[in-house]
Write a protein that holds these residues in place. Structure first.
Motif, PDB file in Angstrom:
ATOM      1  N   ASP A   1      -3.063  14.573  -2.252  1.00 24.45           N
ATOM      2  CA  ASP A   1      -1.616  14.777  -2.250  1.00 24.45           C
ATOM      3  C   ASP A   1      -1.229  15.574  -3.490  1.00 24.45           C
ATOM      4  O   ASP A   1      -1.327  15.091  -4.612  1.00 24.45           O
ATOM      5  CB  ASP A   1      -0.906  13.423  -2.236  1.00 24.45           C
ATOM      6  CG  ASP A   1       0.607  13.558  -2.164  1.00 24.45           C
ATOM      7  OD1 ASP A   1       1.123  14.689  -2.134  1.00 24.45           O
ATOM      8  OD2 ASP A   1       1.270  12.507  -2.144  1.00 24.45           O
TER       9      ASP A   1
ATOM     10  N   MET B   1       0.836  -1.200   0.000  1.00 27.35           N
ATOM     11  CA  MET B   1       0.000   0.000   0.000  1.00 27.35           C
ATOM     12  C   MET B   1       0.873   1.252   0.000  1.00 27.35           C
ATOM     13  O   MET B   1       1.982   1.248   0.506  1.00 27.35           O
ATOM     14  CB  MET B   1      -0.876   0.028   1.247  1.00 27.35           C
ATOM     15  CG  MET B   1      -2.206  -0.582   1.082  1.00 27.35           C
ATOM     16  SD  MET B   1      -3.216  -0.254   2.553  1.00 27.35           S
ATOM     17  CE  MET B   1      -4.759  -0.466   1.788  1.00 27.35           C
ATOM     18  N   THR B   2       0.330   2.318  -0.509  1.00 29.03           N
ATOM     19  CA  THR B   2       1.065   3.577  -0.516  1.00 29.03           C
ATOM     20  C   THR B   2       0.534   4.490   0.579  1.00 29.03           C
ATOM     21  O   THR B   2      -0.620   4.380   1.001  1.00 29.03           O
ATOM     22  CB  THR B   2       0.913   4.288  -1.875  1.00 29.03           C
ATOM     23  OG1 THR B   2      -0.472   4.531  -2.103  1.00 29.03           O
ATOM     24  CG2 THR B   2       1.466   3.445  -3.000  1.00 29.03           C
ATOM     25  N   LEU B   3       1.389   5.396   1.002  1.00 27.09           N
ATOM     26  CA  LEU B   3       0.965   6.351   2.029  1.00 27.09           C
ATOM     27  C   LEU B   3       0.109   7.434   1.402  1.00 27.09           C
ATOM     28  O   LEU B   3       0.395   7.920   0.308  1.00 27.09           O
ATOM     29  CB  LEU B   3       2.181   6.990   2.698  1.00 27.09           C
ATOM     30  CG  LEU B   3       2.986   6.098   3.620  1.00 27.09           C
ATOM     31  CD1 LEU B   3       4.172   6.875   4.186  1.00 27.09           C
ATOM     32  CD2 LEU B   3       2.143   5.555   4.742  1.00 27.09           C
ATOM     33  N   ARG B   4      -0.945   7.792   2.105  1.00 25.14           N
ATOM     34  CA  ARG B   4      -1.812   8.911   1.739  1.00 25.14           C
ATOM     35  C   ARG B   4      -1.739   9.905   2.886  1.00 25.14           C
ATOM     36  O   ARG B   4      -1.197   9.602   3.941  1.00 25.14           O
ATOM     37  CB  ARG B   4      -3.241   8.419   1.523  1.00 25.14           C
ATOM     38  CG  ARG B   4      -3.317   7.445   0.352  1.00 25.14           C
ATOM     39  CD  ARG B   4      -4.705   6.956   0.152  1.00 25.14           C
ATOM     40  NE  ARG B   4      -4.926   5.845   1.080  1.00 25.14           N
ATOM     41  CZ  ARG B   4      -6.001   5.092   1.085  1.00 25.14           C
ATOM     42  NH1 ARG B   4      -6.987   5.324   0.267  1.00 25.14           N
ATOM     43  NH2 ARG B   4      -6.118   4.100   1.928  1.00 25.14           N
TER      44      ARG B   4
ATOM     45  N   GLU C   1      -1.363   4.728   5.628  1.00 28.88           N
ATOM     46  CA  GLU C   1      -1.918   3.875   4.581  1.00 28.88           C
ATOM     47  C   GLU C   1      -3.440   3.894   4.592  1.00 28.88           C
ATOM     48  O   GLU C   1      -4.072   3.775   3.553  1.00 28.88           O
ATOM     49  CB  GLU C   1      -1.422   2.441   4.747  1.00 28.88           C
ATOM     50  CG  GLU C   1       0.052   2.289   4.460  1.00 28.88           C
ATOM     51  CD  GLU C   1       0.533   0.861   4.584  1.00 28.88           C
ATOM     52  OE1 GLU C   1      -0.244  -0.018   5.024  1.00 28.88           O
ATOM     53  OE2 GLU C   1       1.699   0.614   4.250  1.00 28.88           O
ATOM     54  N   THR C   2      -4.055   4.009   5.780  1.00 26.22           N
ATOM     55  CA  THR C   2      -5.517   3.993   5.903  1.00 26.22           C
ATOM     56  C   THR C   2      -5.962   5.065   6.889  1.00 26.22           C
ATOM     57  O   THR C   2      -5.166   5.553   7.696  1.00 26.22           O
ATOM     58  CB  THR C   2      -6.030   2.633   6.416  1.00 26.22           C
ATOM     59  OG1 THR C   2      -5.607   2.465   7.773  1.00 26.22           O
ATOM     60  CG2 THR C   2      -5.525   1.479   5.566  1.00 26.22           C
TER      61      THR C   2
ATOM     62  N   PRO D   1       0.782  11.264   7.470  1.00 30.17           N
ATOM     63  CA  PRO D   1       0.813  10.261   6.406  1.00 30.17           C
ATOM     64  C   PRO D   1       0.386   8.910   6.971  1.00 30.17           C
ATOM     65  O   PRO D   1       0.704   8.579   8.112  1.00 30.17           O
ATOM     66  CB  PRO D   1       2.290  10.242   6.001  1.00 30.17           C
ATOM     67  CG  PRO D   1       3.018  10.614   7.257  1.00 30.17           C
ATOM     68  CD  PRO D   1       2.104  11.545   8.006  1.00 30.17           C
TER      69      PRO D   1
ATOM     70  N   GLU E   1      -9.274  12.286   4.387  1.00 27.41           N
ATOM     71  CA  GLU E   1      -8.164  12.155   3.442  1.00 27.41           C
ATOM     72  C   GLU E   1      -7.968  13.473   2.702  1.00 27.41           C
ATOM     73  O   GLU E   1      -8.935  14.139   2.327  1.00 27.41           O
ATOM     74  CB  GLU E   1      -8.429  11.030   2.446  1.00 27.41           C
ATOM     75  CG  GLU E   1      -7.227  10.762   1.564  1.00 27.41           C
ATOM     76  CD  GLU E   1      -7.386   9.550   0.678  1.00 27.41           C
ATOM     77  OE1 GLU E   1      -6.496   9.339  -0.166  1.00 27.41           O
ATOM     78  OE2 GLU E   1      -8.365   8.803   0.813  1.00 27.41           O
TER      79      GLU E   1
ATOM     80  N   SER F   1       4.543   0.095  11.226  1.00 22.65           N
ATOM     81  CA  SER F   1       3.969  -1.074  10.555  1.00 22.65           C
ATOM     82  C   SER F   1       3.988  -2.257  11.501  1.00 22.65           C
ATOM     83  O   SER F   1       4.904  -2.399  12.304  1.00 22.65           O
ATOM     84  CB  SER F   1       4.766  -1.405   9.306  1.00 22.65           C
ATOM     85  OG  SER F   1       4.676  -0.354   8.385  1.00 22.65           O
TER      86      SER F   1
END
Length: 65
Positions: free
Chosen positions: A51, A1-4, A24-25, A22, A48, A64
């Protein structure tokens, strides 16, 4: 997953504040904000943020597992 990026709005002592973090969810955004919150703070919302490549963060991403 990417960071949002997320804005976490919280209340401290009757005043509202916003942290940008920042994550992931959205659920993990609360964990990321936790490093800057103190006992008694109340999270009001997690939203959210788009970006734009120039994002700043007020706290590090959550650890993590």
């Amino acid at each position: 997953m990417t960071l949002r990026f997320y804005e976490v709005e919280f209340e401290r002592g009757g005043r509202r504040h916003v942290l940008r973090v920042p994550s992931e969810t959205d659920v993990q955004a609360a964990d990321a904000a936790a490093s800057r919150l103190v006992e008694g703070d109340l999270i009001l919302s997690i939203t959210e943020v788009v970006d734009d490549g120039l994002q700043r963060a007020d706290a590090p991403p959550p650890l993590s597992q």
